[in-house]
Design an enzyme around this catalytic site. Structure first.
Site, PDB file in Angstrom:
ATOM      1  N   LEU A 148     -22.241 -31.955  15.015  1.00  0.00           N
ATOM      2  CA  LEU A 148     -21.689 -32.949  15.930  1.00  0.00           C
ATOM      3  C   LEU A 148     -21.192 -32.197  17.159  1.00  0.00           C
ATOM      4  O   LEU A 148     -20.771 -31.045  17.057  1.00  0.00           O
ATOM      5  CB  LEU A 148     -20.523 -33.715  15.294  1.00  0.00           C
ATOM      6  CG  LEU A 148     -20.815 -34.617  14.088  1.00  0.00           C
ATOM      7  CD1 LEU A 148     -19.515 -35.280  13.624  1.00  0.00           C
ATOM      8  CD2 LEU A 148     -21.865 -35.662  14.412  1.00  0.00           C
ATOM      9  N   ASP A 149     -21.230 -32.859  18.299  1.00  0.00           N
ATOM     10  CA  ASP A 149     -20.734 -32.238  19.515  1.00  0.00           C
ATOM     11  C   ASP A 149     -19.257 -31.862  19.362  1.00  0.00           C
ATOM     12  O   ASP A 149     -18.519 -32.478  18.588  1.00  0.00           O
ATOM     13  CB  ASP A 149     -20.884 -33.178  20.710  1.00  0.00           C
ATOM     14  CG  ASP A 149     -22.339 -33.399  21.097  1.00  0.00           C
ATOM     15  OD1 ASP A 149     -23.199 -32.622  20.638  1.00  0.00           O
ATOM     16  OD2 ASP A 149     -22.613 -34.348  21.853  1.00  0.00           O
ATOM     17  N   TYR A 150     -18.840 -30.897  20.150  1.00  0.00           N
ATOM     18  CA  TYR A 150     -17.464 -30.383  20.140  1.00  0.00           C
ATOM     19  C   TYR A 150     -16.444 -31.514  20.267  1.00  0.00           C
ATOM     20  O   TYR A 150     -15.413 -31.532  19.582  1.00  0.00           O
ATOM     21  CB  TYR A 150     -17.324 -29.400  21.302  1.00  0.00           C
ATOM     22  CG  TYR A 150     -15.991 -28.704  21.411  1.00  0.00           C
ATOM     23  CD1 TYR A 150     -15.687 -27.593  20.614  1.00  0.00           C
ATOM     24  CD2 TYR A 150     -15.037 -29.124  22.338  1.00  0.00           C
ATOM     25  CE1 TYR A 150     -14.472 -26.932  20.727  1.00  0.00           C
ATOM     26  CE2 TYR A 150     -13.821 -28.468  22.456  1.00  0.00           C
ATOM     27  CZ  TYR A 150     -13.546 -27.377  21.649  1.00  0.00           C
ATOM     28  OH  TYR A 150     -12.337 -26.727  21.765  1.00  0.00           O
TER      29      TYR A 150
END
Length: 289
Positions: free
Chosen positions: A134-136
């Protein structure tokens, strides 16, 4: 120099490259990238010979992993995580915003997993590893493999798109009630389905929408790019938005809400959900998912 870890390959149906087969087997290099680096540093031997990234595994080989004496002991990251599901094979945790799933930083979900999950009792148990990203800035579910076989199988399930993923986002502006976005990303085909669950008036943004999203492909930043391309960026997105629409200080309003799949070993249908963050609920008081 004596081997740090050894592994005897069982009978396998299809030969694989070592850097694919060995993922999750060695505690000192549990990820694909770590294993690849170790192979390039000549830390891995197959049947006594130094392995390369082209080395093939067919069954019956003796794999040895050598760590130099001056190698540093890995620190333990103490970061409490909310566990949403766990058995001997797999686990699912809630990823907070502002932390990477894996990578070169010390503070990552991957480094925090051993302190948050129970050790597997199975014969091929290994250090638990995330099997997707998942993105940051994105919150929500991260699926984890706890054995070398489950890590390989879950990776394949994501590749084969047999895991149904549902996200929720808050988007800006009036938009069609539902649709499918098929614009290419980095020259590759991509597809996302969306449906508006609720809309509210906003003094600054005109309209804010609670949108349910189903990515059919897994391109980098796919949902963020698709919604921006549609003209309705995700609230709080500083990278894919117009300057006048950027909301600062609240984070990204994108959440990995649920996963549904057939358990690769128990064959039960697994449904995992992670409730919406409070910041979503403050906008949509009546829609508590």
């Amino acid at each position: 120099m004596h081997p740090t870890e050894t592994h005897i390959v069982p009978i396998i149906s299809t030969p694989q490259r070592l850097q694919e087969y060995g993922v999750g087997i060695f505690e000192v290099a549990p990820t694909k990238s770590a294993l690849k680096k170790a192979i390039k540093k000549n830390y891995v031997r197959v049947n006594g010979a130094i392995a390369t990234t082209a080395t093939m595994i067919a069954g019956g080989e003796h794999i040895s992993f050598y760590i130099p004496k001056d190698a540093k002991t890995k620190k333990r990251l103490h970061l409490p995580l909310k566990v949403l599901f766990e058995d001997d094979y797999i686990a699912a945790i809630h990823k907070p915003a502002g932390i990477g799933v894996s990578g070169n930083r010390f503070k990552t979900i991957a480094n925090a997993l051993p302190q948050n999950l129970k050790p597997s009792s199975l014969s091929d148990a290994t250090i638990p590893q995330p099997v997707h990203r998942l993105d940051y800035a994105t919150t929500g579910i991260v699926l984890v493999g706890k054995t070398s076989s489950s890590i390989r199988v879950l990776n394949k399930m994501f590749e084969d798109k047999t895991i149904v993923k549902t996200y929720y986002a808050v988007t800006i502006g009036e938009m069609e009630n539902h649709g499918t976005i098929t614009s290419e990303i980095d020259g590759k085909p991509s597809e996302s389905d969306y449906q508006i669950m609720e809309s509210v008036a906003s003094e600054r943004f005109g309209t804010l929408n609670l949108v349910e999203l189903h990515p059919k492909t897994g391109r980098r930043h796919q949902l963020r790019k698709h919604l921006f391309g549609l003209g309705h960026p995700i609230l709080g997105d500083k990278e894919y938005s117009k300057e006048e629409l950027i909301l600062k200080g609240k984070g990204l309003y994108l959440h990995a809400h649920s996963l549904e799949f057939e358990h690769p070993f128990t064959k039960k249908i697994i449904q995992i959900t992670d409730e919406l963050p409070e910041k979503f609920r403050m906008i949509f008081h009546d829609k508590l998912i």
